[in-house]
Design an enzyme around this catalytic site. Sequence first.
Site, PDB file in Angstrom:
ATOM      1  CE  LYS A 175      -3.958  -2.149   2.290  1.00 24.53           C
ATOM      2  NZ  LYS A 175      -4.987  -2.089   3.236  1.00 24.53           N
ATOM      3  CE1 TYR A 178      -9.450  -3.596   0.294  1.00 26.62           C
ATOM      4  CE2 TYR A 178      -8.239  -1.452  -0.403  1.00 26.62           C
ATOM      5  CZ  TYR A 178      -8.185  -2.812   0.111  1.00 26.62           C
ATOM      6  OH  TYR A 178      -7.136  -2.982   0.592  1.00 26.62           O
ATOM      7  CG  PHE A 203     -13.543   1.324   7.197  1.00 24.69           C
ATOM      8  CD1 PHE A 203     -12.974   0.651   6.029  1.00 24.69           C
ATOM      9  CD2 PHE A 203     -14.130   0.613   8.117  1.00 24.69           C
ATOM     10  CE1 PHE A 203     -13.100  -0.482   5.786  1.00 24.69           C
ATOM     11  CE2 PHE A 203     -14.302  -0.631   7.762  1.00 24.69           C
ATOM     12  CZ  PHE A 203     -13.953  -1.437   6.644  1.00 24.69           C
ATOM     13  CG  ASN A 212      -3.619  -2.199   6.954  1.00 29.80           C
ATOM     14  OD1 ASN A 212      -3.398  -1.789   5.645  1.00 29.80           O
ATOM     15  ND2 ASN A 212      -4.773  -2.897   7.302  1.00 29.80           N
ATOM     16  CG  HIS A 263      -5.338  -6.561  -0.479  1.00 30.34           C
ATOM     17  ND1 HIS A 263      -6.304  -6.491   0.051  1.00 30.34           N
ATOM     18  CD2 HIS A 263      -5.147  -7.170  -1.327  1.00 30.34           C
ATOM     19  CE1 HIS A 263      -7.111  -7.246  -0.523  1.00 30.34           C
ATOM     20  NE2 HIS A 263      -6.355  -7.834  -1.446  1.00 30.34           N
ATOM     21  CD  GLU A 295      -8.512  -9.374  -3.847  1.00 34.36           C
ATOM     22  OE1 GLU A 295      -7.306  -9.712  -3.633  1.00 34.36           O
ATOM     23  OE2 GLU A 295      -9.414  -9.027  -3.065  1.00 34.36           O
TER      24      GLU A 295
HETATM   25  P1  ATP Z   1      -6.940  -6.061   3.134  1.00 34.13           P
HETATM   26  O1  ATP Z   1      -8.350  -6.202   2.557  1.00 34.13           O
HETATM   27  O2  ATP Z   1      -6.430  -4.455   3.109  1.00 34.13           O
HETATM   28  O3  ATP Z   1      -5.786  -6.841   2.965  1.00 34.13           O
HETATM   29  P2  ATP Z   1      -7.835  -7.005   5.665  1.00 34.13           P
HETATM   30  O4  ATP Z   1      -8.326  -8.065   4.904  1.00 34.13           O
HETATM   31  O5  ATP Z   1      -6.989  -7.393   6.644  1.00 34.13           O
HETATM   32  O6  ATP Z   1      -7.166  -5.814   4.769  1.00 34.13           O
HETATM   33  P3  ATP Z   1     -10.643  -5.931   5.631  1.00 34.13           P
HETATM   34  O7  ATP Z   1     -11.565  -6.235   6.749  1.00 34.13           O
HETATM   35  O8  ATP Z   1     -10.714  -6.571   4.445  1.00 34.13           O
HETATM   36  O9  ATP Z   1      -9.014  -6.290   6.225  1.00 34.13           O
HETATM   37  O10 ATP Z   1     -10.414  -4.388   5.666  1.00 34.13           O
HETATM   38  C1  ATP Z   1      -9.837  -3.405   4.326  1.00 34.13           C
HETATM   39  C2  ATP Z   1      -9.178  -2.548   4.628  1.00 34.13           C
HETATM   40  O11 ATP Z   1     -10.096  -1.652   5.292  1.00 34.13           O
HETATM   41  C3  ATP Z   1      -8.045  -2.786   6.069  1.00 34.13           C
HETATM   42  O12 ATP Z   1      -6.986  -3.157   5.372  1.00 34.13           O
HETATM   43  C4  ATP Z   1      -7.997  -1.413   6.711  1.00 34.13           C
HETATM   44  O13 ATP Z   1      -7.262  -0.529   5.770  1.00 34.13           O
HETATM   45  C5  ATP Z   1      -9.522  -1.008   6.424  1.00 34.13           C
HETATM   46  N1  ATP Z   1     -10.328  -1.268   7.514  1.00 34.13           N
HETATM   47  C6  ATP Z   1     -10.760  -2.202   7.994  1.00 34.13           C
HETATM   48  N2  ATP Z   1     -11.440  -2.287   9.112  1.00 34.13           N
HETATM   49  C7  ATP Z   1     -11.342  -1.045   9.476  1.00 34.13           C
HETATM   50  C8  ATP Z   1     -12.034  -0.257  10.473  1.00 34.13           C
HETATM   51  N3  ATP Z   1     -12.528  -0.806  11.591  1.00 34.13           N
HETATM   52  N4  ATP Z   1     -11.458   1.097  10.663  1.00 34.13           N
HETATM   53  C9  ATP Z   1     -10.666   1.579   9.556  1.00 34.13           C
HETATM   54  N5  ATP Z   1     -10.210   0.983   8.604  1.00 34.13           N
HETATM   55  C10 ATP Z   1     -10.471  -0.289   8.416  1.00 34.13           C
HETATM   56 MG    MG Z   2      -9.547  -7.840   3.370  1.00 34.72          MG
END
Ligand code: ATP
Ligand code: MG
Length: 137
Positions: free
Chosen positions: A9, A49, A57, A112, A115, A126
């Site tokens: 990211k 997304y 968010f 974070n 992804h 994807e």
């Molecule tokens: P990613 O899909 O980015 O790999 P992930 O699968 O660990 O991450 P997801 O639940 O798919 O987590 O959420 C996608 C992204 O949305 C997260 O990487 C994070 O940056 C953001 N996100 C998720 N939950 C929250 C939250 N509660 N508050 C803020 N941002 C969030």
């Molecule tokens: Mg995810």
Amino acid sequence: MEQTLSIIKPDAVAKGVIGKILDRFESNGLKIAATKKMQLSRVDAETFYAIHSERPFFKDLVDFMISGPVVVTVLEGENAVATNRDLMGATNPKEAEAGTIRADFAENIDANAVHGSDSAENAAIEIKFFFAGREIS
Ligand code: ATP
Ligand code: MG
């Protein structure tokens, strides 16, 4: 052999840790089948997304994902989806296990570092979103 999609990211790209993160994959049995650096458009990020479009968010997530270039990678190996998720660590870096990518390189849940696809089924969707078949080997 399974494939999964990784995105380094904008926060991690800006920090200059592309090489360190790709090394985590190669050092843990995942092959880089394709990789490229790119700037996502707003529509790219919203489409990618879309599953989160109703979450509070969502706008912050899209704004963040287009705030700078990303590195998109197809990883290949045995249990690639789960292996990559293990290497990434928890979504919230504060909860991520020591030694994971997010524990080592991420600041907070918004920025974070990486992804990773969450299932083989989503990985296929994807990967197709970002790469043509001839770019993967
Ligand atoms: P990613 O899909 O980015 O790999 P992930 O699968 O660990 O991450 P997801 O639940 O798919 O987590 O959420 C996608 C992204 O949305 C997260 O990487 C994070 O940056 C953001 N996100 C998720 N939950 C929250 C939250 N509660 N508050 C803020 N941002 C969030
Ligand atoms: Mg995810």
